[in-house]
Design a protein around this motif. Structure first.
Motif, PDB file in Angstrom:
ATOM      1  N   THR A  74       5.020   2.401  -8.955  1.00 46.75           N
ATOM      2  CA  THR A  74       4.710   1.102  -9.538  1.00 46.75           C
ATOM      3  C   THR A  74       5.456   0.922 -10.854  1.00 46.75           C
ATOM      4  O   THR A  74       5.354   1.755 -11.756  1.00 46.75           O
ATOM      5  N   GLN A  86       0.833  -1.195   0.000  1.00 43.21           N
ATOM      6  CA  GLN A  86       0.000   0.000   0.000  1.00 43.21           C
ATOM      7  C   GLN A  86       0.874   1.254   0.000  1.00 43.21           C
ATOM      8  O   GLN A  86       2.039   1.221   0.425  1.00 43.21           O
ATOM      9  N   THR A 106       4.438  -3.072  -7.044  1.00 44.60           N
ATOM     10  CA  THR A 106       3.116  -2.484  -7.251  1.00 44.60           C
ATOM     11  C   THR A 106       2.681  -1.797  -5.972  1.00 44.60           C
ATOM     12  O   THR A 106       2.667  -2.424  -4.908  1.00 44.60           O
ATOM     13  N   PRO A 108       1.897   5.348  -5.445  1.00 45.04           N
ATOM     14  CA  PRO A 108       1.392   4.583  -6.599  1.00 45.04           C
ATOM     15  C   PRO A 108       2.221   4.813  -7.856  1.00 45.04           C
ATOM     16  O   PRO A 108       2.395   3.884  -8.663  1.00 45.04           O
ATOM     17  N   SER A 113      -0.388   0.225  -4.256  1.00 49.60           N
ATOM     18  CA  SER A 113      -1.806   0.550  -4.360  1.00 49.60           C
ATOM     19  C   SER A 113      -2.124   1.790  -3.535  1.00 49.60           C
ATOM     20  O   SER A 113      -1.496   2.061  -2.516  1.00 49.60           O
TER      21      SER A 113
END
Length: 123
Positions: free
Chosen positions: A91, A13, A120, A88, A122
């Motif tokens: 990523t 996250q 990645t 984000p 999020s």
């Protein structure tokens, strides 16, 4: 030849941390400056960070400065990328590279490349 293998990627996250590793084999690791690059599908490879052969010199992309730290352990033939406060927009597939010279932020100046590890983040 130098073989490079990345590890440590994953799904996290925003705000989390990850540490990537790049394990080298084949030739004397300390003879090579190292770099981290990243790319997303359809886009060019972007420079992230680079470190000198001794580890005493480093250079970062503005987008990661203050959040990412590049380091190396020549006794373990391994380079690291500590990534904090992930966003984000971080990523990407992260790839390590080696070159027999001084540090560089230019991909075409690197001689050897790993396969990459996916990161990645999020929101």
């Amino acid at each position: 030849q130098v073989q490079l293998v990345e590890s440590g990627g994953g799904l996290v996250q925003a705000g989390a941390s990850l540490r990537l590793s790049c394990a080298a084999s084949g030739r004397t690791f300390s003879n090579y400056a190292m770099g981290w690059f990243r790319h997303t599908p359809g886009k060019a490879r972007d420079f992230v960070a680079t470190i000198s052969r001794s580890g005493g010199g480093t250079y970062y992309a503005d987008s990661v400065k203050g959040r990412f730290t590049i380091s190396r352990d020549n006794a373990k033939n391994t380079m690291y990328l500590q990534m904090n406060s992930l966003k984000p927009e971080d990523t990407a597939v992260y790839t390590c590279a080696a070159r027999s010279g001084s540090i560089s932020y230019t991909p075409r100046e690197y001689d050897y490349w790993g396969q990459g590890t996916q990161v990645t983040v999020s929101s």
